[in-house]
Write an enzyme that holds these catalytic residues in place. Sequence first.
Site, mmCIF file in Angstrom:
data_model
loop_
_atom_site.group_PDB
_atom_site.id
_atom_site.type_symbol
_atom_site.label_atom_id
_atom_site.label_comp_id
_atom_site.label_asym_id
_atom_site.label_seq_id
_atom_site.Cartn_x
_atom_site.Cartn_y
_atom_site.Cartn_z
ATOM 1 N N GLN A 187 -70.490 14.008 57.027
ATOM 2 C CA GLN A 187 -71.041 15.173 56.328
ATOM 3 C C GLN A 187 -72.472 15.457 56.779
ATOM 4 O O GLN A 187 -73.365 14.658 56.514
ATOM 5 C CB GLN A 187 -71.049 14.891 54.817
ATOM 6 C CG GLN A 187 -71.638 16.006 53.981
ATOM 7 C CD GLN A 187 -71.799 15.599 52.510
ATOM 8 O OE1 GLN A 187 -71.843 14.418 52.198
ATOM 9 N NE2 GLN A 187 -71.877 16.581 51.644
ATOM 10 N N GLY A 188 -72.695 16.605 57.413
ATOM 11 C CA GLY A 188 -74.034 16.973 57.882
ATOM 12 C C GLY A 188 -74.660 18.021 56.984
ATOM 13 O O GLY A 188 -74.726 19.216 57.349
ATOM 14 N N TYR A 189 -75.108 17.613 55.823
ATOM 15 C CA TYR A 189 -75.780 18.523 54.890
ATOM 16 C C TYR A 189 -77.288 18.265 54.879
ATOM 17 O O TYR A 189 -78.084 19.115 55.240
ATOM 18 C CB TYR A 189 -75.236 18.313 53.466
ATOM 19 C CG TYR A 189 -74.014 19.123 53.085
ATOM 20 C CD1 TYR A 189 -73.033 19.441 54.007
ATOM 21 C CD2 TYR A 189 -73.821 19.550 51.777
ATOM 22 C CE1 TYR A 189 -71.905 20.156 53.636
ATOM 23 C CE2 TYR A 189 -72.701 20.272 51.394
ATOM 24 C CZ TYR A 189 -71.753 20.571 52.330
ATOM 25 O OH TYR A 189 -70.641 21.288 51.945
ATOM 26 N N SER A 190 -77.703 17.055 54.427
ATOM 27 C CA SER A 190 -79.121 16.781 54.159
ATOM 28 C C SER A 190 -79.954 16.783 55.430
ATOM 29 O O SER A 190 -79.478 16.403 56.502
ATOM 30 C CB SER A 190 -79.277 15.416 53.492
ATOM 31 O OG SER A 190 -78.508 15.363 52.334
ATOM 32 N N SER A 231 -73.840 9.411 56.026
ATOM 33 C CA SER A 231 -73.053 8.198 55.772
ATOM 34 C C SER A 231 -71.917 8.091 56.767
ATOM 35 O O SER A 231 -71.219 9.091 57.037
ATOM 36 C CB SER A 231 -72.454 8.237 54.366
ATOM 37 O OG SER A 231 -73.461 8.190 53.409
ATOM 38 N N GLU A 262 -66.621 16.369 45.729
ATOM 39 C CA GLU A 262 -67.280 15.101 46.074
ATOM 40 C C GLU A 262 -66.947 13.985 45.067
ATOM 41 O O GLU A 262 -66.876 12.817 45.430
ATOM 42 C CB GLU A 262 -68.802 15.321 46.132
ATOM 43 C CG GLU A 262 -69.553 14.137 46.691
ATOM 44 C CD GLU A 262 -71.017 14.473 47.001
ATOM 45 O OE1 GLU A 262 -71.519 15.501 46.516
ATOM 46 O OE2 GLU A 262 -71.636 13.677 47.737
ATOM 47 N N SER A 284 -79.283 13.757 42.611
ATOM 48 C CA SER A 284 -80.089 12.728 41.940
ATOM 49 C C SER A 284 -80.020 12.901 40.420
ATOM 50 O O SER A 284 -79.648 13.962 39.908
ATOM 51 C CB SER A 284 -81.542 12.832 42.407
ATOM 52 O OG SER A 284 -82.128 14.002 41.873
HETATM 53 C C1 LIG Z 1 -76.599 6.169 50.155
HETATM 54 C C2 LIG Z 1 -76.760 7.644 50.463
HETATM 55 C C3 LIG Z 1 -75.790 8.289 51.204
HETATM 56 C C4 LIG Z 1 -75.948 9.642 51.538
HETATM 57 N N1 LIG Z 1 -74.991 10.232 52.316
HETATM 58 C C5 LIG Z 1 -75.171 11.511 52.729
HETATM 59 C C6 LIG Z 1 -74.254 12.115 53.656
HETATM 60 O O1 LIG Z 1 -73.278 11.496 54.100
HETATM 61 N N2 LIG Z 1 -74.516 13.386 54.082
HETATM 62 C C7 LIG Z 1 -75.565 14.103 53.626
HETATM 63 O O2 LIG Z 1 -75.710 15.256 54.026
HETATM 64 N N3 LIG Z 1 -76.460 13.570 52.744
HETATM 65 C C8 LIG Z 1 -76.282 12.287 52.297
HETATM 66 N N4 LIG Z 1 -77.188 11.705 51.425
HETATM 67 C C9 LIG Z 1 -78.375 12.484 51.029
HETATM 68 C C10 LIG Z 1 -78.428 12.870 49.570
HETATM 69 O O3 LIG Z 1 -77.589 13.950 49.306
HETATM 70 C C11 LIG Z 1 -79.921 13.196 49.274
HETATM 71 O O4 LIG Z 1 -80.641 11.982 49.399
HETATM 72 C C12 LIG Z 1 -80.113 13.759 47.895
HETATM 73 O O5 LIG Z 1 -79.568 15.051 47.818
HETATM 74 C C13 LIG Z 1 -81.616 13.837 47.521
HETATM 75 O O6 LIG Z 1 -82.330 14.502 48.510
HETATM 76 P P1 LIG Z 1 -83.638 13.866 49.171
HETATM 77 O O7 LIG Z 1 -83.309 12.463 49.566
HETATM 78 O O8 LIG Z 1 -84.094 14.803 50.233
HETATM 79 O O9 LIG Z 1 -84.717 13.781 48.010
HETATM 80 P P2 LIG Z 1 -85.617 14.987 47.475
HETATM 81 O O10 LIG Z 1 -84.755 16.179 47.236
HETATM 82 O O11 LIG Z 1 -86.802 15.135 48.370
HETATM 83 O O12 LIG Z 1 -86.076 14.428 46.070
HETATM 84 C C14 LIG Z 1 -87.122 13.463 45.927
HETATM 85 C C15 LIG Z 1 -87.282 13.179 44.431
HETATM 86 O O13 LIG Z 1 -87.685 14.382 43.758
HETATM 87 C C16 LIG Z 1 -86.774 14.700 42.723
HETATM 88 N N5 LIG Z 1 -86.580 16.148 42.660
HETATM 89 C C17 LIG Z 1 -86.321 16.977 43.700
HETATM 90 N N6 LIG Z 1 -86.204 18.259 43.270
HETATM 91 C C18 LIG Z 1 -86.401 18.220 41.930
HETATM 92 C C19 LIG Z 1 -86.372 19.203 40.914
HETATM 93 N N7 LIG Z 1 -86.134 20.497 41.188
HETATM 94 N N8 LIG Z 1 -86.592 18.810 39.623
HETATM 95 C C20 LIG Z 1 -86.833 17.506 39.319
HETATM 96 N N9 LIG Z 1 -86.868 16.520 40.258
HETATM 97 C C21 LIG Z 1 -86.642 16.873 41.533
HETATM 98 C C22 LIG Z 1 -85.478 14.012 43.122
HETATM 99 O O14 LIG Z 1 -84.665 13.738 42.002
HETATM 100 C C23 LIG Z 1 -85.996 12.729 43.760
HETATM 101 O O15 LIG Z 1 -86.293 11.781 42.779
HETATM 102 C C24 LIG Z 1 -77.063 10.357 51.076
HETATM 103 C C25 LIG Z 1 -78.046 9.712 50.311
HETATM 104 C C26 LIG Z 1 -77.908 8.360 50.001
HETATM 105 C C27 LIG Z 1 -78.982 7.694 49.208
#
Ligand SMILES: Cc1cc2nc3c(=O)[nH]c(=O)nc-3n(C[C@H](O)[C@H](O)[C@H](O)COP(=O)(O)OP(=O)(O)OC[C@H]3O[C@@H](n4cnc5c(N)ncnc54)[C@H](O)[C@@H]3O)c2cc1C
Length: 416
Positions: free
Chosen positions: A129-132, A164, A247, A384
């Site tokens: 999955q290429g989202y983040s 992942s 998901e 999150s």
């Molecule tokens: C084990 C693991 C597997 C993953 N696998 C994949 C994958 O296969 N493909 C993929 O595309 N992604 C994947 N992800 C990514 C995952 O979807 C993101 O980590 C997640 O969406 C959070 O984005 P970020 O890490 O950029 O944190 P950020 O969005 O930068 O957030 C940082 C902090 O700020 C808080 N925050 C952000 N915005 C707000 C808001 N509006 N209000 C309140 N708090 C806020 C968040 O809750 C967090 O605590 C994976 C992540 C993990 C940990």
Amino acid sequence: MDVRYPPEAEQFREKVQAFLAENLPARWKGVGTLEGEEYTRFIVNWRRTLHENDLLAVSWPRAYGGAGLTPLEQVVAAEEFARAGVPQGGPNDVFGIQMLGNTLLQWGTEEQKRRYLPRILSAEDVWCQGYSEPNAGSDLGNLGTRAVLDGDEWVVNGQKIWTSAGHLADHIFVLCRTDPAAPKHRGITFLLCPMDQPGVEVRPIRMISGESEFNEVFFTDARCPKGEVVGEVDGGWAVAMTLLGFERGESAAVYPIMFRADLDRLLDLARAYGRADDPLIRQRLARCYSLVEIMRFLGYRSLTGWLRGAHPGPEGSVFKVFWSEYHQLETELAMDIMGLAGLVPEGRPPATAFQTDDVGAPNSTASWAGTFLNARAGTIYAGSSQIQRNILGELVLGLPKEPKADAGSWAESHRA
Ligand SMILES: Cc1cc2nc3c(=O)[nH]c(=O)nc-3n(C[C@H](O)[C@H](O)[C@H](O)COP(=O)(O)OP(=O)(O)OC[C@H]3O[C@@H](n4cnc5c(N)ncnc54)[C@H](O)[C@@H]3O)c2cc1C
């Protein structure tokens, strides 16, 4: 709340149980009893056995390689697999079957369905999955990986992160910015991109546990055929959201079973370390017991609504927050029970970075220390805890919507 499955579903349950009795070794205790090569071999063979017996994608139409049964029968199979301690598929099937396959059934062209769905099931194509991106996680609409049409191909440049099982995949579904002049949730296209090409580089990320389960994926003039778009060009956001709706899969039915088995392991751990009579530990164990029961009833509530035809709503967010925060509490208790021994983990580490260790896993320091570290990620991936609470605040409590800082086009909000 009334989770009584119709008689047809219970008949199917008996079939699944008979299949498990026939295909698992005598005195089978769960996949957690295996490790190393033996574990890997089992998973590959087990996946093949599921495929040969039409149990990989129970609810997909027969025309595309599924069993042509109902989503409820899919849930029943998942429940029985969880009880038996066997996986529903291989490590990338959550992306290929659960997310992409189900999304293609809704959005794909006939040609895409006929081409991709059987290949996902046969494992000829393995997806990630290429989202983040580094600047697009919770705020996914901020993504900046660019795709530009060049004749019959899209040329893709940019970076994805936290991908992942990307190191095990040969295809990636990737959200790309195709119209920077449009507002940020428009101008995104959902592409099906082959990874086996020079323009795609996968770099593993080392996790807190020491494992490398996820990756960075770099696109440098990567090529993707023009027709490999799901939905409309510039209309990928709707497709992306449909996919996220898949998901959670059968988690409402499966997780209470998994976490209950894990709690039994924790009770054994407390006894093994002579802590079962400690009143403070007992209180915390009792709390875990209550929370797992609550998780069970939350799951039933979701299932009841779903059986009555309701769309999964904000209760999905309640469930996500609940299990992921419970898992941290449970594994912190395990670390406290083990004390110093937990700092020098020994034995079989968890084979997966997600949720509990496998059913049948030894009650070792490595198992609990590994899941303790993995549990940190549970409140981040799949939305999150803070984001789930925003959803609940807005949709359930009716609080005012979060103010959005960025209006106008994506390009305007990214001007230096
Ligand atoms: C084990 C693991 C597997 C993953 N696998 C994949 C994958 O296969 N493909 C993929 O595309 N992604 C994947 N992800 C990514 C995952 O979807 C993101 O980590 C997640 O969406 C959070 O984005 P970020 O890490 O950029 O944190 P950020 O969005 O930068 O957030 C940082 C902090 O700020 C808080 N925050 C952000 N915005 C707000 C808001 N509006 N209000 C309140 N708090 C806020 C968040 O809750 C967090 O605590 C994976 C992540 C993990 C940990």
